[in-house]
Design a protein around this motif. Structure first.
Motif, mmCIF file in Angstrom:
data_model
loop_
_atom_site.group_PDB
_atom_site.id
_atom_site.type_symbol
_atom_site.label_atom_id
_atom_site.label_comp_id
_atom_site.label_asym_id
_atom_site.label_seq_id
_atom_site.Cartn_x
_atom_site.Cartn_y
_atom_site.Cartn_z
ATOM 1 N N GLY A 119 -74.834 81.510 -42.089
ATOM 2 C CA GLY A 119 -74.173 80.252 -41.775
ATOM 3 C C GLY A 119 -74.681 79.097 -42.600
ATOM 4 N N ASP A 120 -75.974 79.084 -42.831
ATOM 5 C CA ASP A 120 -76.610 77.920 -43.474
ATOM 6 C C ASP A 120 -77.242 78.327 -44.797
ATOM 7 O OD1 ASP A 120 -77.619 75.377 -43.847
ATOM 8 O OD2 ASP A 120 -79.197 75.567 -42.353
ATOM 9 N N LEU A 121 -76.465 78.269 -45.869
ATOM 10 C CA LEU A 121 -75.042 78.024 -45.857
ATOM 11 C C LEU A 121 -74.331 78.888 -46.884
ATOM 12 C CD1 LEU A 121 -75.261 76.304 -48.603
ATOM 13 C CD2 LEU A 121 -75.010 74.292 -47.161
ATOM 14 N N LYS A 122 -74.737 80.162 -46.924
ATOM 15 C CA LYS A 122 -74.178 81.046 -47.944
ATOM 16 C C LYS A 122 -72.710 81.365 -47.680
ATOM 17 C CE LYS A 122 -78.648 82.773 -49.416
ATOM 18 N NZ LYS A 122 -79.581 83.922 -49.569
ATOM 19 N N ALA A 123 -72.292 81.299 -46.422
ATOM 20 C CA ALA A 123 -70.857 81.472 -46.145
ATOM 21 C C ALA A 123 -70.054 80.367 -46.813
ATOM 22 C CB ALA A 123 -70.601 81.491 -44.647
ATOM 23 N N GLY A 124 -70.565 79.139 -46.765
ATOM 24 C CA GLY A 124 -69.859 78.032 -47.403
ATOM 25 C C GLY A 124 -69.770 78.197 -48.905
ATOM 26 N N ILE A 125 -70.871 78.603 -49.522
ATOM 27 C CA ILE A 125 -70.867 78.824 -50.972
ATOM 28 C C ILE A 125 -69.854 79.905 -51.339
ATOM 29 C CG2 ILE A 125 -72.232 79.757 -52.889
ATOM 30 C CD1 ILE A 125 -74.662 78.298 -51.719
ATOM 31 N N CYS A 126 -69.904 81.019 -50.620
ATOM 32 C CA CYS A 126 -69.004 82.125 -50.941
ATOM 33 C C CYS A 126 -67.551 81.789 -50.633
ATOM 34 C CB CYS A 126 -69.444 83.379 -50.199
ATOM 35 S SG CYS A 126 -71.039 84.028 -50.775
ATOM 36 N N PHE A 184 -64.227 63.730 -55.549
ATOM 37 C CA PHE A 184 -64.390 64.045 -54.128
ATOM 38 C C PHE A 184 -65.245 65.299 -54.043
ATOM 39 C CE2 PHE A 184 -63.117 65.761 -49.963
ATOM 40 C CZ PHE A 184 -63.126 64.613 -49.181
ATOM 41 N N ALA A 185 -66.082 65.378 -52.995
ATOM 42 C CA ALA A 185 -66.963 66.534 -52.863
ATOM 43 C C ALA A 185 -66.908 67.100 -51.452
ATOM 44 C CB ALA A 185 -68.404 66.153 -53.215
ATOM 45 N N VAL A 186 -67.028 68.413 -51.380
ATOM 46 C CA VAL A 186 -67.201 69.128 -50.112
ATOM 47 C C VAL A 186 -68.583 69.764 -50.152
ATOM 48 C CG1 VAL A 186 -66.377 70.951 -48.582
ATOM 49 C CG2 VAL A 186 -64.732 69.598 -49.925
ATOM 50 N N TYR A 187 -69.468 69.268 -49.299
ATOM 51 C CA TYR A 187 -70.793 69.873 -49.162
ATOM 52 C C TYR A 187 -70.659 70.929 -48.073
ATOM 53 C CZ TYR A 187 -75.911 70.003 -49.474
ATOM 54 O OH TYR A 187 -77.216 70.388 -49.692
ATOM 55 N N VAL A 188 -70.967 72.192 -48.442
ATOM 56 C CA VAL A 188 -70.551 73.306 -47.598
ATOM 57 C C VAL A 188 -71.583 73.648 -46.508
ATOM 58 C CG1 VAL A 188 -68.912 74.317 -49.189
ATOM 59 C CG2 VAL A 188 -71.336 74.921 -49.411
ATOM 60 N N GLU A 189 -72.028 72.623 -45.779
ATOM 61 C CA GLU A 189 -72.800 72.851 -44.562
ATOM 62 C C GLU A 189 -71.864 73.403 -43.479
ATOM 63 O OE1 GLU A 189 -75.922 72.677 -43.810
ATOM 64 O OE2 GLU A 189 -76.917 71.312 -45.212
ATOM 65 N N PRO A 190 -72.398 74.222 -42.547
ATOM 66 C CA PRO A 190 -71.525 74.826 -41.529
ATOM 67 C C PRO A 190 -70.967 73.804 -40.551
ATOM 68 C CG PRO A 190 -73.846 75.276 -41.059
ATOM 69 C CD PRO A 190 -73.800 74.660 -42.419
ATOM 70 N N THR A 191 -69.655 73.844 -40.364
ATOM 71 C CA THR A 191 -68.974 72.925 -39.450
ATOM 72 C C THR A 191 -67.973 73.647 -38.549
ATOM 73 O OG1 THR A 191 -67.110 72.483 -40.935
ATOM 74 C CG2 THR A 191 -69.085 71.109 -41.221
ATOM 75 N N GLN A 192 -67.944 74.995 -38.605
ATOM 76 C CA GLN A 192 -66.907 75.772 -37.908
ATOM 77 C C GLN A 192 -65.511 75.358 -38.371
ATOM 78 O OE1 GLN A 192 -68.740 75.078 -33.799
ATOM 79 N NE2 GLN A 192 -68.145 77.225 -33.637
ATOM 80 N N LEU A 193 -65.417 75.036 -39.656
ATOM 81 C CA LEU A 193 -64.166 74.630 -40.304
ATOM 82 C C LEU A 193 -63.595 73.330 -39.744
ATOM 83 C CD1 LEU A 193 -62.305 78.029 -40.874
ATOM 84 C CD2 LEU A 193 -63.918 76.847 -42.384
ATOM 85 N N GLN A 194 -64.457 72.474 -39.206
ATOM 86 C CA GLN A 194 -64.068 71.097 -38.920
ATOM 87 C C GLN A 194 -64.481 70.240 -40.119
ATOM 88 O OE1 GLN A 194 -62.264 71.585 -36.609
ATOM 89 N NE2 GLN A 194 -63.173 72.509 -34.807
ATOM 90 N N VAL A 195 -64.040 69.008 -40.155
ATOM 91 C CA VAL A 195 -64.322 68.122 -41.289
ATOM 92 C C VAL A 195 -65.209 66.980 -40.814
ATOM 93 C CG1 VAL A 195 -63.328 66.710 -43.117
ATOM 94 C CG2 VAL A 195 -62.067 68.687 -42.268
ATOM 95 N N PHE A 196 -66.352 66.823 -41.450
ATOM 96 C CA PHE A 196 -67.315 65.793 -41.066
ATOM 97 C C PHE A 196 -67.427 64.739 -42.175
ATOM 98 C CE2 PHE A 196 -70.130 68.950 -38.421
ATOM 99 C CZ PHE A 196 -69.098 69.119 -37.523
ATOM 100 N N PRO A 197 -66.716 63.608 -42.063
ATOM 101 C CA PRO A 197 -66.850 62.542 -43.056
ATOM 102 C C PRO A 197 -67.996 61.580 -42.744
ATOM 103 C CG PRO A 197 -65.098 62.002 -41.543
ATOM 104 C CD PRO A 197 -65.611 63.341 -41.116
ATOM 105 N N ALA A 382 -75.329 75.643 -34.534
ATOM 106 C CA ALA A 382 -76.133 75.921 -33.346
ATOM 107 C C ALA A 382 -76.909 77.229 -33.453
ATOM 108 C CB ALA A 382 -75.247 75.939 -32.101
ATOM 109 N N ASN A 383 -76.421 78.195 -34.253
ATOM 110 C CA ASN A 383 -77.172 79.444 -34.382
ATOM 111 C C ASN A 383 -77.946 79.539 -35.696
ATOM 112 O OD1 ASN A 383 -75.524 80.782 -36.464
ATOM 113 N ND2 ASN A 383 -73.984 81.088 -34.883
ATOM 114 N N CYS A 384 -77.813 78.549 -36.548
ATOM 115 C CA CYS A 384 -78.568 78.537 -37.798
ATOM 116 C C CYS A 384 -80.037 78.217 -37.513
ATOM 117 C CB CYS A 384 -77.973 77.523 -38.764
ATOM 118 S SG CYS A 384 -76.257 77.889 -39.218
ATOM 119 N N HIS A 385 -80.917 78.684 -38.363
ATOM 120 C CA HIS A 385 -82.365 78.508 -38.204
ATOM 121 C C HIS A 385 -82.906 79.309 -37.021
ATOM 122 C CE1 HIS A 385 -82.748 74.417 -40.528
ATOM 123 N NE2 HIS A 385 -81.776 75.175 -41.019
ATOM 124 N N THR A 386 -82.108 80.155 -36.414
ATOM 125 C CA THR A 386 -82.529 80.915 -35.239
ATOM 126 C C THR A 386 -82.497 82.410 -35.562
ATOM 127 O OG1 THR A 386 -80.380 81.365 -34.207
ATOM 128 C CG2 THR A 386 -81.334 79.163 -33.861
#
Length: 415
Positions: A119-126, A184-197, A382-386
Protein backbone atom coordinates in the motif's frame (compact mmCIF):
# COMPACT_ATOMS: atom_id res chain seq x y z
CA UNK A 1 -13.19 10.79 -30.74
CA UNK A 2 -10.39 8.98 -28.89
CA UNK A 3 -10.20 11.49 -26.04
CA UNK A 4 -13.74 10.54 -25.02
CA UNK A 5 -13.03 6.81 -24.77
CA UNK A 6 -13.76 5.39 -21.33
CA UNK A 7 -13.88 1.69 -22.27
CA UNK A 8 -10.14 1.01 -22.30
CA UNK A 9 -10.35 -0.95 -19.04
CA UNK A 10 -11.50 -3.98 -21.05
CA UNK A 11 -8.01 -4.11 -22.57
CA UNK A 12 -6.23 -4.36 -19.21
CA UNK A 13 -3.90 -7.36 -18.85
CA UNK A 14 -4.73 -8.11 -15.22
CA UNK A 15 -2.19 -10.91 -14.74
CA UNK A 16 0.70 -8.78 -15.97
CA UNK A 17 -0.42 -5.84 -13.84
CA UNK A 18 -0.55 -7.98 -10.70
CA UNK A 19 2.88 -9.45 -11.40
CA UNK A 20 4.27 -5.94 -11.86
CA UNK A 21 3.24 -5.10 -8.30
CA UNK A 22 4.38 -8.41 -6.83
CA UNK A 23 7.76 -7.87 -8.48
CA UNK A 24 7.98 -4.44 -6.87
CA UNK A 25 7.15 -5.82 -3.43
CA UNK A 26 9.83 -8.49 -3.86
CA UNK A 27 12.49 -5.76 -4.03
CA UNK A 28 13.04 -4.97 -0.34
CA UNK A 29 13.59 -1.22 -0.02
CA UNK A 30 13.50 -0.32 3.66
CA UNK A 31 14.70 3.27 3.99
CA UNK A 32 18.38 3.37 3.10
CA UNK A 33 18.13 0.47 0.65
CA UNK A 34 16.14 2.27 -2.05
CA UNK A 35 18.66 1.22 -4.73
CA UNK A 36 17.32 -2.35 -4.62
CA UNK A 37 13.90 -1.19 -5.81
CA UNK A 38 15.25 1.51 -8.12
CA UNK A 39 17.02 -1.21 -10.11
CA UNK A 40 13.63 -2.83 -10.76
CA UNK A 41 12.08 0.52 -11.68
CA UNK A 42 14.92 1.24 -14.10
CA UNK A 43 14.08 -1.96 -15.98
CA UNK A 44 10.34 -1.25 -15.97
CA UNK A 45 10.70 2.38 -16.99
CA UNK A 46 13.13 1.55 -19.79
CA UNK A 47 10.70 -1.08 -21.11
CA UNK A 48 8.08 1.68 -21.32
CA UNK A 49 10.44 3.99 -23.23
CA UNK A 50 10.67 6.52 -20.39
CA UNK A 51 14.45 6.98 -20.77
CA UNK A 52 15.05 6.66 -17.02
CA UNK A 53 17.75 8.68 -15.31
CA UNK A 54 19.21 7.75 -11.93
CA UNK A 55 20.71 10.42 -9.71
CA UNK A 56 22.04 9.83 -6.20
CA UNK A 57 20.70 12.08 -3.48
CA UNK A 58 23.12 10.46 -1.03
CA UNK A 59 25.90 7.95 -1.75
CA UNK A 60 24.38 4.66 -2.86
CA UNK A 61 20.84 6.02 -2.61
CA UNK A 62 19.38 7.02 -6.00
CA UNK A 63 16.31 8.79 -7.23
CA UNK A 64 15.00 7.80 -10.64
CA UNK A 65 12.97 9.83 -13.13
CA UNK A 66 11.89 9.65 -16.74
CA UNK A 67 9.34 10.89 -19.26
CA UNK A 68 7.10 9.75 -22.09
CA UNK A 69 7.12 12.56 -24.64
CA UNK A 70 3.84 13.50 -26.28
CA UNK A 71 3.34 14.84 -29.78
CA UNK A 72 3.10 18.42 -28.49
CA UNK A 73 0.45 20.89 -27.50
CA UNK A 74 -0.54 19.23 -24.24
CA UNK A 75 0.30 19.59 -20.58
CA UNK A 76 2.95 17.78 -18.53
CA UNK A 77 1.56 15.40 -15.91
CA UNK A 78 3.84 14.07 -13.17
CA UNK A 79 3.41 10.87 -11.17
CA UNK A 80 5.65 10.81 -8.13
CA UNK A 81 6.13 8.58 -5.11
CA UNK A 82 8.72 7.33 -2.65
CA UNK A 83 10.65 4.12 -3.16
CA UNK A 84 11.41 3.38 0.51
CA UNK A 85 9.28 1.46 2.99
CA UNK A 86 9.25 1.08 6.76
CA UNK A 87 10.87 -1.90 8.50
CA UNK A 88 9.41 -5.41 8.81
CA UNK A 89 10.17 -6.06 12.50
CA UNK A 90 7.89 -8.81 13.82
CA UNK A 91 6.35 -9.65 10.44
CA UNK A 92 7.77 -13.16 10.00
CA UNK A 93 7.03 -14.18 13.59
CA UNK A 94 3.47 -12.87 13.33
CA UNK A 95 2.72 -14.77 10.10
CA UNK A 96 4.87 -17.87 10.76
CA UNK A 97 3.51 -20.85 8.84
CA UNK A 98 1.11 -18.66 6.83
CA UNK A 99 1.35 -17.80 3.13
CA UNK A 100 2.03 -14.23 4.28
CA UNK A 101 5.15 -15.13 6.27
CA UNK A 102 7.54 -13.52 3.77
CA UNK A 103 7.00 -9.72 3.95
CA UNK A 104 8.36 -9.43 0.42
CA UNK A 105 6.56 -12.45 -1.02
CA UNK A 106 3.51 -10.61 -2.34
CA UNK A 107 1.18 -13.39 -1.21
CA UNK A 108 -2.33 -13.26 -2.66
CA UNK A 109 -4.93 -13.98 0.00
CA UNK A 110 -8.67 -13.31 -0.34
CA UNK A 111 -8.22 -11.04 -3.35
CA UNK A 112 -5.52 -8.92 -1.76
CA UNK A 113 -1.75 -8.67 -2.24
CA UNK A 114 0.08 -8.76 1.07
CA UNK A 115 3.52 -7.49 2.02
CA UNK A 116 5.58 -4.54 3.07
CA UNK A 117 5.18 -1.67 0.66
CA UNK A 118 2.06 -3.00 -1.06
CA UNK A 119 0.00 0.00 0.00
CA UNK A 120 2.71 2.45 0.96
CA UNK A 121 3.25 2.93 -1.81
CA UNK A 122 4.34 0.45 -4.43
CA UNK A 123 0.75 -0.09 -5.57
CA UNK A 124 0.60 3.59 -6.48
CA UNK A 125 3.86 3.46 -8.41
CA UNK A 126 2.79 0.36 -10.31
CA UNK A 127 -0.67 1.78 -10.99
CA UNK A 128 0.89 4.80 -12.69
CA UNK A 129 3.22 2.65 -14.82
CA UNK A 130 0.57 0.08 -15.76
CA UNK A 131 -1.74 2.90 -16.84
CA UNK A 132 0.79 3.74 -19.54
CA UNK A 133 0.71 0.10 -20.69
CA UNK A 134 -3.05 0.32 -21.00
CA UNK A 135 -2.88 3.44 -23.14
CA UNK A 136 -0.26 1.81 -25.37
CA UNK A 137 -2.42 -1.29 -25.78
CA UNK A 138 -5.33 0.93 -26.78
CA UNK A 139 -3.11 2.65 -29.35
CA UNK A 140 -3.64 6.06 -27.77
CA UNK A 141 -1.07 8.75 -28.54
CA UNK A 142 -0.84 11.69 -26.19
CA UNK A 143 -0.30 15.36 -26.92
CA UNK A 144 1.16 16.15 -23.52
CA UNK A 145 4.07 14.55 -21.67
CA UNK A 146 3.83 12.07 -18.78
CA UNK A 147 6.68 12.33 -16.29
CA UNK A 148 7.62 9.90 -13.53
CA UNK A 149 9.82 10.57 -10.51
CA UNK A 150 10.45 8.07 -7.75
CA UNK A 151 12.44 9.27 -4.78
CA UNK A 152 13.84 7.92 -1.52
CA UNK A 153 14.02 8.85 2.15
CA UNK A 154 10.37 9.69 2.78
CA UNK A 155 9.72 7.21 5.58
CA UNK A 156 10.81 7.82 9.18
CA UNK A 157 12.09 5.19 11.58
CA UNK A 158 15.56 4.23 10.43
CA UNK A 159 18.42 5.99 12.18
CA UNK A 160 19.87 8.90 10.23
CA UNK A 161 17.19 8.76 7.53
CA UNK A 162 13.66 9.96 6.83
CA UNK A 163 14.28 13.67 6.30
CA UNK A 164 12.97 13.86 2.70
CA UNK A 165 16.52 13.95 1.32
CA UNK A 166 15.30 12.42 -1.95
CA UNK A 167 12.74 15.05 -2.83
CA UNK A 168 14.98 17.81 -1.48
CA UNK A 169 17.47 16.73 -4.11
CA UNK A 170 14.93 16.18 -6.89
CA UNK A 171 13.42 19.66 -6.62
CA UNK A 172 16.90 21.19 -6.91
CA UNK A 173 18.23 18.84 -9.60
CA UNK A 174 19.02 20.57 -12.87
CA UNK A 175 18.77 17.25 -14.72
CA UNK A 176 15.21 16.86 -13.53
CA UNK A 177 14.18 20.51 -13.78
CA UNK A 178 15.59 20.95 -17.28
CA UNK A 179 13.68 17.95 -18.60
CA UNK A 180 10.46 18.13 -16.58
CA UNK A 181 8.20 21.09 -16.03
CA UNK A 182 5.08 19.51 -14.54
CA UNK A 183 1.79 21.37 -14.69
CA UNK A 184 0.07 18.99 -12.26
CA UNK A 185 1.27 16.12 -10.08
CA UNK A 186 -0.23 13.02 -8.50
CA UNK A 187 1.75 11.85 -5.49
CA UNK A 188 0.81 8.20 -5.23
CA UNK A 189 0.28 7.89 -1.47
CA UNK A 190 -2.55 5.44 -0.63
CA UNK A 191 -5.99 7.07 -0.59
CA UNK A 192 -8.28 4.12 -1.49
CA UNK A 193 -8.70 5.91 -4.84
CA UNK A 194 -10.04 9.09 -3.27
CA UNK A 195 -8.48 12.45 -4.17
CA UNK A 196 -6.70 14.47 -1.49
CA UNK A 197 -5.95 18.08 -2.58
CA UNK A 198 -5.27 19.11 1.05
CA UNK A 199 -3.17 17.73 3.87
CA UNK A 200 -2.33 18.44 7.47
CA UNK A 201 0.96 19.95 8.56
CA UNK A 202 2.84 18.70 11.58
CA UNK A 203 5.80 19.02 13.88
CA UNK A 204 7.25 16.71 16.51
CA UNK A 205 8.74 18.11 19.71
CA UNK A 206 10.99 16.38 22.24
CA UNK A 207 10.94 18.21 25.57
CA UNK A 208 13.19 17.76 28.60
CA UNK A 209 12.10 19.27 31.91
CA UNK A 210 15.08 19.68 34.25
CA UNK A 211 14.81 20.05 38.01
CA UNK A 212 17.08 18.76 40.76
CA UNK A 213 17.15 15.28 42.25
CA UNK A 214 17.30 14.71 46.01
CA UNK A 215 16.94 11.91 48.52
CA UNK A 216 13.26 11.15 49.11
CA UNK A 217 13.52 11.85 52.84
CA UNK A 218 14.43 15.49 52.21
CA UNK A 219 12.38 16.39 49.15
CA UNK A 220 12.65 20.08 50.01
CA UNK A 221 16.26 19.90 48.82
CA UNK A 222 15.19 18.89 45.30
CA UNK A 223 13.15 20.35 42.46
CA UNK A 224 10.56 17.88 41.22
CA UNK A 225 10.75 17.71 37.42
CA UNK A 226 7.96 15.14 37.21
CA UNK A 227 5.55 17.37 39.11
CA UNK A 228 6.46 20.29 36.86
CA UNK A 229 5.94 18.03 33.82
CA UNK A 230 2.37 17.36 34.94
CA UNK A 231 1.75 21.10 35.01
CA UNK A 232 3.33 21.44 31.58
CA UNK A 233 1.08 18.69 30.22
CA UNK A 234 -1.99 20.44 31.60
CA UNK A 235 -0.96 23.60 29.73
CA UNK A 236 -0.33 21.63 26.52
CA UNK A 237 -3.70 19.88 26.71
CA UNK A 238 -5.40 23.22 27.30
CA UNK A 239 -3.62 24.61 24.24
CA UNK A 240 -4.71 21.59 22.22
CA UNK A 241 -8.35 22.17 23.22
CA UNK A 242 -8.04 25.83 22.26
CA UNK A 243 -6.56 24.93 18.87
CA UNK A 244 -9.40 22.53 18.16
CA UNK A 245 -12.06 25.09 19.01
CA UNK A 246 -10.50 28.05 17.21
CA UNK A 247 -10.42 26.66 13.66
CA UNK A 248 -11.58 23.79 11.49
CA UNK A 249 -10.66 22.89 7.92
CA UNK A 250 -13.39 21.38 5.75
CA UNK A 251 -11.18 18.51 4.55
CA UNK A 252 -8.51 18.16 7.23
CA UNK A 253 -10.56 18.74 10.38
CA UNK A 254 -9.26 20.22 13.64
CA UNK A 255 -5.76 20.94 14.88
CA UNK A 256 -4.50 19.29 18.06
CA UNK A 257 -1.46 18.31 20.09
CA UNK A 258 -1.00 14.68 21.07
CA UNK A 259 1.49 13.82 23.82
CA UNK A 260 2.92 10.50 22.69
CA UNK A 261 5.47 9.68 25.40
CA UNK A 262 6.52 10.65 28.91
CA UNK A 263 9.42 9.23 30.89
CA UNK A 264 10.98 10.36 34.14
CA UNK A 265 11.69 9.68 37.76
CA UNK A 266 14.14 7.54 39.64
CA UNK A 267 14.38 5.10 42.54
CA UNK A 268 13.07 6.54 45.85
CA UNK A 269 14.32 10.00 44.94
CA UNK A 270 12.93 13.34 43.82
CA UNK A 271 12.71 13.11 40.01
CA UNK A 272 15.34 15.44 38.65
CA UNK A 273 14.49 15.13 34.97
CA UNK A 274 11.51 14.22 32.83
CA UNK A 275 11.26 13.75 29.05
CA UNK A 276 8.19 13.91 26.87
CA UNK A 277 7.43 13.80 23.17
CA UNK A 278 4.46 15.14 21.24
CA UNK A 279 3.13 15.68 17.77
CA UNK A 280 1.16 18.75 16.70
CA UNK A 281 -1.29 18.80 13.80
CA UNK A 282 -1.41 22.11 11.90
CA UNK A 283 -4.17 23.09 9.46
CA UNK A 284 -3.81 24.52 5.96
CA UNK A 285 -3.48 28.28 6.22
CA UNK A 286 -1.87 28.06 9.65
CA UNK A 287 1.79 28.72 10.36
CA UNK A 288 4.18 26.14 11.76
CA UNK A 289 6.18 29.00 13.31
CA UNK A 290 3.10 30.30 15.12
CA UNK A 291 2.18 26.82 16.35
CA UNK A 292 5.70 26.27 17.71
CA UNK A 293 5.63 29.66 19.44
CA UNK A 294 2.29 28.82 21.07
CA UNK A 295 3.65 25.51 22.33
CA UNK A 296 6.73 27.09 23.85
CA UNK A 297 4.58 29.71 25.56
CA UNK A 298 2.46 26.91 27.06
CA UNK A 299 5.56 25.10 28.32
CA UNK A 300 6.91 28.27 29.91
CA UNK A 301 3.57 28.77 31.64
CA UNK A 302 3.67 25.23 32.95
CA UNK A 303 7.10 25.50 34.56
CA UNK A 304 6.59 29.03 35.89
CA UNK A 305 7.31 29.10 39.61
CA UNK A 306 8.57 25.50 39.74
CA UNK A 307 12.28 26.25 39.59
CA UNK A 308 12.64 23.93 36.60
CA UNK A 309 14.16 24.68 33.21
CA UNK A 310 13.38 23.08 29.88
CA UNK A 311 15.04 22.14 26.61
CA UNK A 312 13.17 21.44 23.38
CA UNK A 313 14.14 20.03 20.00
CA UNK A 314 12.25 19.47 16.75
CA UNK A 315 13.65 16.27 15.18
CA UNK A 316 11.36 15.89 12.17
CA UNK A 317 12.15 18.84 9.91
CA UNK A 318 10.98 18.24 6.35
CA UNK A 319 10.22 21.14 4.01
CA UNK A 320 10.24 23.38 7.12
CA UNK A 321 12.85 23.43 9.86
CA UNK A 322 10.27 22.37 12.46
CA UNK A 323 8.33 19.75 10.46
CA UNK A 324 6.09 19.49 7.41
CA UNK A 325 3.91 22.26 6.02
CA UNK A 326 0.16 21.86 5.44
CA UNK A 327 -1.18 22.24 1.90
CA UNK A 328 -4.47 22.99 0.18
CA UNK A 329 -4.39 23.65 -3.55
CA UNK A 330 -6.99 25.58 -5.53
CA UNK A 331 -9.86 23.14 -5.87
CA UNK A 332 -11.17 24.83 -8.98
CA UNK A 333 -8.24 23.29 -10.89
CA UNK A 334 -10.00 21.17 -13.55
CA UNK A 335 -7.47 18.35 -13.14
CA UNK A 336 -8.95 17.54 -9.73
CA UNK A 337 -12.40 16.99 -11.20
CA UNK A 338 -11.01 15.05 -14.17
CA UNK A 339 -9.20 12.66 -11.83
CA UNK A 340 -12.19 12.31 -9.50
CA UNK A 341 -14.53 11.50 -12.38
CA UNK A 342 -12.15 8.91 -13.82
CA UNK A 343 -11.93 7.20 -10.44
CA UNK A 344 -15.68 7.16 -9.86
CA UNK A 345 -16.24 5.63 -13.29
CA UNK A 346 -13.69 2.91 -12.59
CA UNK A 347 -15.03 1.97 -9.16
CA UNK A 348 -18.18 3.00 -7.27
CA UNK A 349 -17.77 5.33 -4.28
CA UNK A 350 -14.27 6.38 -5.32
CA UNK A 351 -13.10 9.76 -6.52
CA UNK A 352 -14.36 11.55 -3.40
CA UNK A 353 -12.52 14.80 -2.60
CA UNK A 354 -11.06 14.63 0.89
CA UNK A 355 -8.07 15.63 3.01
CA UNK A 356 -5.00 13.57 3.83
CA UNK A 357 -4.92 12.36 7.46
CA UNK A 358 -1.14 12.17 7.13
CA UNK A 359 1.75 14.27 5.89
CA UNK A 360 3.80 13.57 2.80
CA UNK A 361 5.94 15.52 0.38
CA UNK A 362 3.48 17.54 -1.74
CA UNK A 363 4.73 20.87 -0.28
CA UNK A 364 8.06 20.44 -2.07
CA UNK A 365 6.26 20.37 -5.42
CA UNK A 366 3.66 22.99 -4.58
CA UNK A 367 5.96 25.55 -2.97
CA UNK A 368 9.25 24.94 -4.78
CA UNK A 369 8.02 24.12 -8.28
CA UNK A 370 4.63 25.84 -8.25
CA UNK A 371 3.07 22.53 -9.27
CA UNK A 372 -0.44 21.76 -7.92
CA UNK A 373 -0.30 18.31 -6.33
CA UNK A 374 -2.83 15.82 -5.01
CA UNK A 375 -2.49 12.46 -3.32
CA UNK A 376 -4.21 9.52 -5.00
CA UNK A 377 -3.55 5.78 -5.27
CA UNK A 378 -4.90 2.38 -4.25
CA UNK A 379 -4.30 1.22 -0.70
CA UNK A 380 -5.59 1.98 2.78
CA UNK A 381 -3.27 4.07 4.96
CA UNK A 382 -4.80 2.42 8.05
CA UNK A 383 -3.03 -0.89 7.37
CA UNK A 384 0.25 0.58 6.14
CA UNK A 385 3.25 0.42 8.49
CA UNK A 386 1.54 -2.54 10.21
CA UNK A 387 1.75 -6.33 10.05
CA UNK A 388 -1.52 -6.22 8.06
CA UNK A 389 -0.26 -4.20 5.07
CA UNK A 390 -2.02 -5.21 1.89
CA UNK A 391 -3.85 -3.83 -1.14
CA UNK A 392 -7.04 -4.96 -2.83
CA UNK A 393 -6.43 -6.33 -6.31
CA UNK A 394 -9.82 -5.06 -7.43
CA UNK A 395 -8.96 -1.55 -6.25
CA UNK A 396 -5.50 -1.71 -7.80
CA UNK A 397 -6.87 -2.73 -11.21
CA UNK A 398 -9.57 -0.05 -11.05
CA UNK A 399 -6.85 2.47 -10.29
CA UNK A 400 -4.95 1.51 -13.43
CA UNK A 401 -8.01 2.10 -15.59
CA UNK A 402 -8.77 5.40 -13.83
CA UNK A 403 -5.20 6.68 -14.13
CA UNK A 404 -5.14 5.77 -17.82
CA UNK A 405 -8.34 7.72 -18.45
CA UNK A 406 -7.04 10.66 -16.43
CA UNK A 407 -3.75 10.74 -18.35
CA UNK A 408 -5.69 10.68 -21.60
CA UNK A 409 -7.96 13.55 -20.59
CA UNK A 410 -5.34 15.70 -18.90
CA UNK A 411 -2.61 15.38 -21.53
CA UNK A 412 -4.95 15.32 -24.52
CA UNK A 413 -5.10 12.79 -27.34
CA UNK A 414 -3.52 13.30 -30.76
CA UNK A 415 -4.72 12.03 -34.10
Amino acid sequence: MAEHRTDIGALLDEITAVELLRGAVARESITGNEANFVGYLDEQMAARKLSPVQEEFLPGRPNIFGKRHGSGGGQNLLFIGHTDTVHVDGWRAHWQGDDREDPFGGAIVDGEIWGRGTGDLKAGICTSLAALDLLDKAGIKLKGDVSYAFIGDEESGEEGTGISAGIHHLTQSQKFLNAHQPDFAVYVEPTQLQVFPAQMGFFIADITIKGKTAYFGVPEQGIDALKASHQVMQEIWALSDQMGKSARHDLVGEAFILITKIEGGGYIAVPGECEMSLICKVLPGQSLDDAVAALETAIQGGIAGTGCQYEISYPAGRDHEFGGSPTDIDRSNPAIDQLAQALSRAMPDRGVINGAPYWSEAPFLIDRLGCPTVYCAPGNIANCHTLEERVSIKEYLAGITAFAEFIMRYCGVGE
